[in-house]
Write a protein that holds these residues in place. Structure first.
Motif, PDB file in Angstrom:
ATOM      1  N   PRO A  98       0.836  -1.208   0.000  1.00  0.00           N
ATOM      2  CA  PRO A  98       0.000   0.000   0.000  1.00  0.00           C
ATOM      3  C   PRO A  98       0.862   1.247   0.000  1.00  0.00           C
ATOM      4  CG  PRO A  98       0.015  -0.986   2.177  1.00  0.00           C
ATOM      5  CD  PRO A  98       0.771  -1.926   1.285  1.00  0.00           C
ATOM      6  N   SER A  99       0.357   2.327  -0.599  1.00  0.00           N
ATOM      7  CA  SER A  99       1.116   3.576  -0.649  1.00  0.00           C
ATOM      8  C   SER A  99       1.028   4.329   0.667  1.00  0.00           C
ATOM      9  CB  SER A  99       0.598   4.466  -1.782  1.00  0.00           C
ATOM     10  OG  SER A  99      -0.775   4.776  -1.590  1.00  0.00           O
ATOM     11  N   ASN A 100      -0.013   4.073   1.455  1.00  0.00           N
ATOM     12  CA  ASN A 100      -0.191   4.704   2.761  1.00  0.00           C
ATOM     13  C   ASN A 100      -0.498   3.626   3.786  1.00  0.00           C
ATOM     14  OD1 ASN A 100      -0.050   7.593   1.967  1.00  0.00           O
ATOM     15  ND2 ASN A 100      -1.851   7.065   0.770  1.00  0.00           N
ATOM     16  N   ALA A 125      -5.166   1.569   2.370  1.00  0.00           N
ATOM     17  CA  ALA A 125      -5.106   1.546   0.913  1.00  0.00           C
ATOM     18  C   ALA A 125      -6.433   1.103   0.311  1.00  0.00           C
ATOM     19  CB  ALA A 125      -3.979   0.624   0.455  1.00  0.00           C
ATOM     20  N   GLY A 126      -6.483   1.181  -1.005  1.00  0.00           N
ATOM     21  CA  GLY A 126      -7.728   0.902  -1.708  1.00  0.00           C
ATOM     22  C   GLY A 126      -7.707  -0.346  -2.563  1.00  0.00           C
ATOM     23  N   ASP A 127      -6.703  -1.196  -2.392  1.00  0.00           N
ATOM     24  CA  ASP A 127      -6.662  -2.475  -3.097  1.00  0.00           C
ATOM     25  C   ASP A 127      -7.124  -3.584  -2.160  1.00  0.00           C
ATOM     26  OD1 ASP A 127      -5.630  -1.050  -5.162  1.00  0.00           O
ATOM     27  OD2 ASP A 127      -3.634  -1.946  -5.120  1.00  0.00           O
ATOM     28  N   LEU A 128      -7.773  -4.590  -2.727  1.00  0.00           N
ATOM     29  CA  LEU A 128      -8.239  -5.724  -1.924  1.00  0.00           C
ATOM     30  C   LEU A 128      -8.195  -6.980  -2.768  1.00  0.00           C
ATOM     31  CD1 LEU A 128      -9.685  -6.839   0.672  1.00  0.00           C
ATOM     32  CD2 LEU A 128     -11.835  -6.359  -0.509  1.00  0.00           C
ATOM     33  N   MET A 139     -10.054   0.175  -5.490  1.00  0.00           N
ATOM     34  CA  MET A 139     -10.999   1.242  -5.211  1.00  0.00           C
ATOM     35  C   MET A 139     -10.449   2.566  -5.726  1.00  0.00           C
ATOM     36  SD  MET A 139     -14.030   1.388  -3.798  1.00  0.00           S
ATOM     37  CE  MET A 139     -13.988  -0.148  -2.870  1.00  0.00           C
ATOM     38  N   MET A 140     -11.349   3.426  -6.191  1.00  0.00           N
ATOM     39  CA  MET A 140     -10.945   4.744  -6.660  1.00  0.00           C
ATOM     40  C   MET A 140     -10.174   5.469  -5.559  1.00  0.00           C
ATOM     41  SD  MET A 140     -13.227   8.105  -7.351  1.00  0.00           S
ATOM     42  CE  MET A 140     -13.228   8.300  -5.582  1.00  0.00           C
ATOM     43  N   GLY A 141      -9.010   6.023  -5.915  1.00  0.00           N
ATOM     44  CA  GLY A 141      -8.195   6.741  -4.946  1.00  0.00           C
ATOM     45  C   GLY A 141      -7.520   5.790  -3.978  1.00  0.00           C
ATOM     46  N   HIS A 142      -6.981   6.361  -2.907  1.00  0.00           N
ATOM     47  CA  HIS A 142      -6.426   5.556  -1.829  1.00  0.00           C
ATOM     48  C   HIS A 142      -6.441   6.391  -0.562  1.00  0.00           C
ATOM     49  CE1 HIS A 142      -3.079   7.384  -4.165  1.00  0.00           C
ATOM     50  NE2 HIS A 142      -2.646   7.753  -2.972  1.00  0.00           N
ATOM     51  N   GLY A 143      -6.252   5.727   0.566  1.00  0.00           N
ATOM     52  CA  GLY A 143      -6.358   6.429   1.836  1.00  0.00           C
ATOM     53  C   GLY A 143      -7.555   5.948   2.625  1.00  0.00           C
ATOM     54  N   ILE A 144      -8.026   6.795   3.552  1.00  0.00           N
ATOM     55  CA  ILE A 144      -9.056   6.380   4.505  1.00  0.00           C
ATOM     56  C   ILE A 144     -10.365   6.031   3.814  1.00  0.00           C
ATOM     57  CG2 ILE A 144     -10.448   7.129   6.468  1.00  0.00           C
ATOM     58  CD1 ILE A 144      -8.103   8.787   7.408  1.00  0.00           C
ATOM     59  N   SER A 145     -10.863   6.914   2.931  1.00  0.00           N
ATOM     60  CA  SER A 145     -12.166   6.658   2.301  1.00  0.00           C
ATOM     61  C   SER A 145     -12.131   5.378   1.478  1.00  0.00           C
ATOM     62  CB  SER A 145     -12.578   7.847   1.429  1.00  0.00           C
ATOM     63  OG  SER A 145     -11.617   8.089   0.410  1.00  0.00           O
ATOM     64  N   SER A 146     -11.061   5.191   0.684  1.00  0.00           N
ATOM     65  CA  SER A 146     -10.967   3.984  -0.135  1.00  0.00           C
ATOM     66  C   SER A 146     -10.880   2.735   0.723  1.00  0.00           C
ATOM     67  CB  SER A 146      -9.747   4.070  -1.054  1.00  0.00           C
ATOM     68  OG  SER A 146      -9.887   5.125  -1.980  1.00  0.00           O
ATOM     69  N   LEU A 179     -12.117   2.274   3.702  1.00  0.00           N
ATOM     70  CA  LEU A 179     -13.420   1.989   4.303  1.00  0.00           C
ATOM     71  C   LEU A 179     -14.341   1.297   3.309  1.00  0.00           C
ATOM     72  CD1 LEU A 179     -14.025   5.256   6.366  1.00  0.00           C
ATOM     73  CD2 LEU A 179     -13.475   2.986   7.251  1.00  0.00           C
ATOM     74  N   PHE A 180     -14.305   1.755   2.057  1.00  0.00           N
ATOM     75  CA  PHE A 180     -15.102   1.086   1.034  1.00  0.00           C
ATOM     76  C   PHE A 180     -14.619  -0.354   0.830  1.00  0.00           C
ATOM     77  CE2 PHE A 180     -15.970   5.502  -0.663  1.00  0.00           C
ATOM     78  CZ  PHE A 180     -17.301   5.487  -0.313  1.00  0.00           C
ATOM     79  N   CYS A 181     -13.305  -0.533   0.860  1.00  0.00           N
ATOM     80  CA  CYS A 181     -12.760  -1.886   0.728  1.00  0.00           C
ATOM     81  C   CYS A 181     -13.226  -2.790   1.866  1.00  0.00           C
ATOM     82  CB  CYS A 181     -11.233  -1.833   0.694  1.00  0.00           C
ATOM     83  SG  CYS A 181     -10.534  -1.456  -0.912  1.00  0.00           S
ATOM     84  N   MET A 182     -13.247  -2.259   3.077  1.00  0.00           N
ATOM     85  CA  MET A 182     -13.697  -3.053   4.210  1.00  0.00           C
ATOM     86  C   MET A 182     -15.165  -3.428   4.064  1.00  0.00           C
ATOM     87  SD  MET A 182     -11.080  -3.636   6.023  1.00  0.00           S
ATOM     88  CE  MET A 182     -11.782  -4.272   7.535  1.00  0.00           C
ATOM     89  N   PHE A 183     -15.963  -2.511   3.506  1.00  0.00           N
ATOM     90  CA  PHE A 183     -17.370  -2.849   3.275  1.00  0.00           C
ATOM     91  C   PHE A 183     -17.485  -3.987   2.262  1.00  0.00           C
ATOM     92  CE2 PHE A 183     -20.948  -2.335   0.337  1.00  0.00           C
ATOM     93  CZ  PHE A 183     -22.001  -2.615   1.203  1.00  0.00           C
TER      94      PHE A 183
END
Length: 384
Positions: A178-180, A183-186, A204-211, A213-217
């Motif tokens: 992950p870059s941070n 991350a937004g890959d799963l 997932m689009m972008g990366h970081g906290i929002s991405s 969270l979407f990945c966890m969903f």
């Protein structure tokens, strides 16, 4: 709040301490040289001041003209320490030269007062400096708590990733950078029975906290979705339905993710897949021939109803499949065609087995510019 007074003139120290005492600032410490100041701040060696830890001093009143080392040089040294440079410094000086005062501010001083000391001016500057120190401390402590929570969240996120599979028909493994912290890959894979495995990689689009969270969903609904629907087109369509049910309030950003989902049937030697806007997976057959899984549909989450294009491939003598996110190619230099050619050559592998040491060289190239850094993920499926 603890204030350190640094002055080689005892009279000046007495005057400043009395002013502070009358204003209810009784927690003061005084020293008569910059050498004593550094000792009080916990500096054991000026050559290694960068290693100095935090101090209990909240403000330094520093005389500009000192016998051994002047205030300007002391300021410059303090700026080399990650912890000590956070302590505000008010320079106390009899010099009225504006150039010299500007030099003091450039050296790291936050403010200055001139001698003879004006009580009102001194206290105004002290209150301002201490107020800023409190605000900086609050922000730093908050940032530290956030970083600790991000690290914990990253551990949770990493815990949901699938562990390697090694059986007599197939081996599945992955490498992820992950870059941070988040991350937004799963990636995930699931045994489906009768020699079948469902394998998915999404970005997932972008990366970081929002991405993340979407990945966890998506991770939370993935297992039931894969086992209930199995077939790639139905799985992708169900993920699209679930994702669109999130009812994201902000409509200024269109959230979505790309994904490729495969069902590998090791008994029938068949691969069914759907590619939803994702970079094409690369299937290296046993004889070295390369087949790209490049029948691509729209990403998940862009439309309420999405079209998918299920595809089927067959194999006889095994080989390997490489699924990847675009962070691998985007980090490289050159044209799109050159980067893709580099990737296809790098993922060809030797003997089709997953070589983690070889793949690590692709992921951890320190010579690449940081601004091009993105989440990088590779899933490797070895078909026996």
């Amino acid at each position: 709040m603890r204030i350190l007074i640094v002055d080689d003139n005892p009279t000046n120290i007495i005057i400043i301490r009395e002013i502070l005492k009358k204003e209810k600032y009784r927690n003061t410490v005084s020293v008569s040289s910059t050498k004593e100041m550094f000792e009080r701040l916990g500096v054991r060696s000026l050559e290694r001041i960068e290693e100095c830890g935090p101090s209990d001093i909240d403000l330094i009143l520093l005389d500009m003209m000192m016998p051994d080392m002047d205030g300007l040089e002391a300021c410059r040294l303090l700026q080399r320490s990650e912890h000590l440079k956070e302590i505000p410094i008010i320079m106390v000086t009899a010099i009225g030269d504006s150039n010299k005062l500007a030099e003091a501010l450039d050296a790291g001083a936050n403010d200055f007062v001139t001698k003879p000391i004006n009580k009102v001016e001194l206290m105004a500057r002290i209150r301002t400096a201490l107020r800023l120190k409190l605000e900086k401390d609050w922000h730093r402590n908050r940032d530290q708590r956030i970083q600790e929570e991000l690290k914990l969240a990253a551990l949770v996120q990493n815990a949901v990733l699938s562990t390697p599979i090694h059986d007599q028909h197939v081996e599945i493994d992955a490498i992820y950078k992950p870059s941070n912290e988040l991350a937004g890959d799963l990636y995930a894979w699931y045994p489906l029975g009768e020699g079948r495995y469902g394998v998915i990689l999404l970005d997932m689009m972008g990366h970081g906290i929002s991405s993340s969270l979407f990945c966890m969903f998506i991770s939370s609904v993935m297992r039931d979705t894969v086992h209930n629907f199995v077939e790639p087109e139905k799985v992708i369509q169900e993920l699209n339905r679930q994702f669109n049910q999130l009812h994201i309030v902000s409509k200024l950003i269109q959230y979505y993710f790309t994904a490729i989902y495969l069902v590998v049937d090791t008994r029938r030697k068949k691969i069914d897949y759907v590619n939803a806007g994702h970079p094409p997976a690369l299937f290296y057959k046993h004889d070295g021939a390369l087949v790209k899984m490049d029948r691509i549909g729209p990403p998940v989450g862009l439309f309420d109803e999405m079209e998918v294009y299920p595809q089927t491939l067959y194999y006889e003598e095994g080989g390997h499949i490489a699924l990847y996110t675009d962070g691998l190619t985007d980090a490289q230099r050159g044209t799109l065609e050159e980067r893709q050619a580099w990737l296809e050559h790098s993922l060809k592998g030797s003997g089709h087995r997953f070589n983690r040491e070889e793949m690590n060289r692709m992921f951890f190239d320190e010579g690449l510019p940081r601004e091009r850094e993105d989440d990088k993920c590779l899933v490797w499926i070895y078909l026996k």
